[in-house]
Write a protein that holds these residues in place. Structure first.
Motif, PDB file in Angstrom:
ATOM      1  N   THR A 221       0.837  -1.196   0.000  1.00  0.00           N
ATOM      2  CA  THR A 221       0.000   0.000   0.000  1.00  0.00           C
ATOM      3  C   THR A 221       0.872   1.245   0.000  1.00  0.00           C
ATOM      4  N   ALA A 222       0.493   2.223  -0.840  1.00  0.00           N
ATOM      5  CA  ALA A 222       1.156   3.527  -0.871  1.00  0.00           C
ATOM      6  C   ALA A 222       0.080   4.601  -0.789  1.00  0.00           C
ATOM      7  N   VAL A 223       0.242   5.532   0.146  1.00  0.00           N
ATOM      8  CA  VAL A 223      -0.720   6.618   0.318  1.00  0.00           C
ATOM      9  C   VAL A 223      -0.139   7.876  -0.314  1.00  0.00           C
ATOM     10  N   HIS A 224      -0.969   8.566  -1.101  1.00  0.00           N
ATOM     11  CA  HIS A 224      -0.560   9.786  -1.806  1.00  0.00           C
ATOM     12  C   HIS A 224      -1.370  10.972  -1.279  1.00  0.00           C
ATOM     13  N   PRO A 225      -0.767  12.158  -1.271  1.00  0.00           N
ATOM     14  CA  PRO A 225      -1.445  13.317  -0.697  1.00  0.00           C
ATOM     15  C   PRO A 225      -2.596  13.856  -1.544  1.00  0.00           C
ATOM     16  N   ASP A 226      -2.641  13.446  -2.826  1.00  0.00           N
ATOM     17  CA  ASP A 226      -3.689  13.959  -3.704  1.00  0.00           C
ATOM     18  C   ASP A 226      -3.909  13.016  -4.880  1.00  0.00           C
ATOM     19  N   GLU A 227      -4.972  13.258  -5.625  1.00  0.00           N
ATOM     20  CA  GLU A 227      -5.318  12.404  -6.758  1.00  0.00           C
ATOM     21  C   GLU A 227      -4.252  12.460  -7.851  1.00  0.00           C
ATOM     22  N   ALA A 228      -3.727  13.651  -8.118  1.00  0.00           N
ATOM     23  CA  ALA A 228      -2.762  13.802  -9.209  1.00  0.00           C
ATOM     24  C   ALA A 228      -1.519  12.939  -8.996  1.00  0.00           C
ATOM     25  N   SER A 229      -0.973  12.940  -7.794  1.00  0.00           N
ATOM     26  CA  SER A 229       0.231  12.143  -7.546  1.00  0.00           C
ATOM     27  C   SER A 229      -0.081  10.644  -7.556  1.00  0.00           C
ATOM     28  N   ALA A 230      -1.254  10.265  -7.075  1.00  0.00           N
ATOM     29  CA  ALA A 230      -1.648   8.855  -7.107  1.00  0.00           C
ATOM     30  C   ALA A 230      -1.822   8.379  -8.543  1.00  0.00           C
ATOM     31  N   ARG A 231      -2.455   9.198  -9.370  1.00  0.00           N
ATOM     32  CA  ARG A 231      -2.665   8.801 -10.766  1.00  0.00           C
ATOM     33  C   ARG A 231      -1.351   8.779 -11.551  1.00  0.00           C
ATOM     34  N   ALA A 232      -0.426   9.656 -11.215  1.00  0.00           N
ATOM     35  CA  ALA A 232       0.888   9.636 -11.867  1.00  0.00           C
ATOM     36  C   ALA A 232       1.600   8.324 -11.553  1.00  0.00           C
ATOM     37  N   GLU A 233       1.528   7.877 -10.308  1.00  0.00           N
ATOM     38  CA  GLU A 233       2.138   6.601  -9.934  1.00  0.00           C
ATOM     39  C   GLU A 233       1.408   5.431 -10.594  1.00  0.00           C
ATOM     40  N   LEU A 234       0.100   5.507 -10.664  1.00  0.00           N
ATOM     41  CA  LEU A 234      -0.686   4.459 -11.314  1.00  0.00           C
ATOM     42  C   LEU A 234      -0.315   4.357 -12.798  1.00  0.00           C
ATOM     43  N   ASP A 235      -0.168   5.490 -13.463  1.00  0.00           N
ATOM     44  CA  ASP A 235       0.254   5.499 -14.872  1.00  0.00           C
ATOM     45  C   ASP A 235       1.630   4.854 -15.039  1.00  0.00           C
ATOM     46  N   ARG A 236       2.524   5.120 -14.095  1.00  0.00           N
ATOM     47  CA  ARG A 236       3.862   4.521 -14.149  1.00  0.00           C
ATOM     48  C   ARG A 236       3.764   2.997 -14.006  1.00  0.00           C
ATOM     49  N   LEU A 237       2.919   2.540 -13.072  1.00  0.00           N
ATOM     50  CA  LEU A 237       2.741   1.099 -12.882  1.00  0.00           C
ATOM     51  C   LEU A 237       2.153   0.448 -14.129  1.00  0.00           C
ATOM     52  N   TYR A 238       1.168   1.111 -14.739  1.00  0.00           N
ATOM     53  CA  TYR A 238       0.569   0.569 -15.962  1.00  0.00           C
ATOM     54  C   TYR A 238       1.611   0.472 -17.082  1.00  0.00           C
ATOM     55  N   ALA A 239       2.436   1.506 -17.229  1.00  0.00           N
ATOM     56  CA  ALA A 239       3.460   1.497 -18.281  1.00  0.00           C
ATOM     57  C   ALA A 239       4.492   0.404 -18.024  1.00  0.00           C
ATOM     58  N   GLU A 240       4.933   0.279 -16.785  1.00  0.00           N
ATOM     59  CA  GLU A 240       5.924  -0.735 -16.433  1.00  0.00           C
ATOM     60  C   GLU A 240       5.371  -2.143 -16.655  1.00  0.00           C
ATOM     61  N   GLY A 241       4.154  -2.383 -16.194  1.00  0.00           N
ATOM     62  CA  GLY A 241       3.539  -3.695 -16.353  1.00  0.00           C
ATOM     63  C   GLY A 241       3.215  -4.024 -17.792  1.00  0.00           C
ATOM     64  N   GLY A 242       2.934  -2.996 -18.595  1.00  0.00           N
ATOM     65  CA  GLY A 242       2.588  -3.193 -19.993  1.00  0.00           C
ATOM     66  C   GLY A 242       3.694  -3.844 -20.804  1.00  0.00           C
ATOM     67  N   ARG A 243       4.902  -3.826 -20.285  1.00  0.00           N
ATOM     68  CA  ARG A 243       6.016  -4.502 -20.968  1.00  0.00           C
ATOM     69  C   ARG A 243       5.916  -6.018 -20.821  1.00  0.00           C
ATOM     70  N   ASP A 244       5.180  -6.472 -19.793  1.00  0.00           N
ATOM     71  CA  ASP A 244       5.090  -7.904 -19.502  1.00  0.00           C
ATOM     72  C   ASP A 244       3.780  -8.536 -19.941  1.00  0.00           C
ATOM     73  N   GLY A 245       2.788  -7.713 -20.239  1.00  0.00           N
ATOM     74  CA  GLY A 245       1.480  -8.251 -20.585  1.00  0.00           C
ATOM     75  C   GLY A 245       0.503  -7.145 -20.917  1.00  0.00           C
ATOM     76  N   GLU A 246      -0.775  -7.449 -20.715  1.00  0.00           N
ATOM     77  CA  GLU A 246      -1.834  -6.497 -21.054  1.00  0.00           C
ATOM     78  C   GLU A 246      -2.718  -6.252 -19.831  1.00  0.00           C
ATOM     79  N   TRP A 247      -2.990  -4.966 -19.570  1.00  0.00           N
ATOM     80  CA  TRP A 247      -3.848  -4.574 -18.456  1.00  0.00           C
ATOM     81  C   TRP A 247      -5.312  -4.581 -18.883  1.00  0.00           C
ATOM     82  N   THR A 248      -6.167  -5.024 -17.994  1.00  0.00           N
ATOM     83  CA  THR A 248      -7.598  -4.753 -18.107  1.00  0.00           C
ATOM     84  C   THR A 248      -7.896  -3.788 -16.967  1.00  0.00           C
ATOM     85  N   ILE A 249      -8.518  -2.680 -17.298  1.00  0.00           N
ATOM     86  CA  ILE A 249      -8.716  -1.608 -16.319  1.00  0.00           C
ATOM     87  C   ILE A 249     -10.204  -1.291 -16.210  1.00  0.00           C
ATOM     88  N   ARG A 250     -10.661  -1.199 -14.984  1.00  0.00           N
ATOM     89  CA  ARG A 250     -12.053  -0.836 -14.707  1.00  0.00           C
ATOM     90  C   ARG A 250     -12.052   0.453 -13.913  1.00  0.00           C
TER      91      ARG A 250
END
Length: 81
Positions: free
Chosen positions: A47-76
């Motif tokens: 678990t990682a807590v972020h002070p605001d939505e923008a920083s949380a979404r920036a980290e989420l985008d980074r995770l999606y990009a990193e994981g996208g090298r290994d497979g395909e994301w399904t996002i809801r």
């Protein structure tokens, strides 16, 4: 109390679930957002807590990009109230 705003599952080329991620909004007036990650999928939740939505979404985008090298994301994405 937290509310789920987005959930992603990363599947490998063979269809095996590799990782899961959830984005939650804290509904306590703190404006905090939380990312919960299981990578690999059967591992304990990190678990990682972020002070605001923008920083949380920036980290989420980074995770999606990193994981996208290994497979395909399904996002809801869930609507906010």
């Amino acid at each position: 109390m937290s509310q789920l705003r987005e959930a992603g599952r990363l599947y490998g080329p063979d269809g095996v679930l590799l990782a899961m991620v959830r984005l939650l909004e804290h509904r306590d007036g703190s404006d905090r957002w939380e990312i919960r990650l299981n990578d690999p999928a059967p591992s304990a939740t990190r678990t990682a807590v972020h002070p605001d939505e923008a920083s949380a979404r920036a980290e989420l985008d980074r995770l999606y990009a990193e994981g996208g090298r290994d497979g395909e994301w399904t996002i809801r994405r869930l609507d906010s109230e």
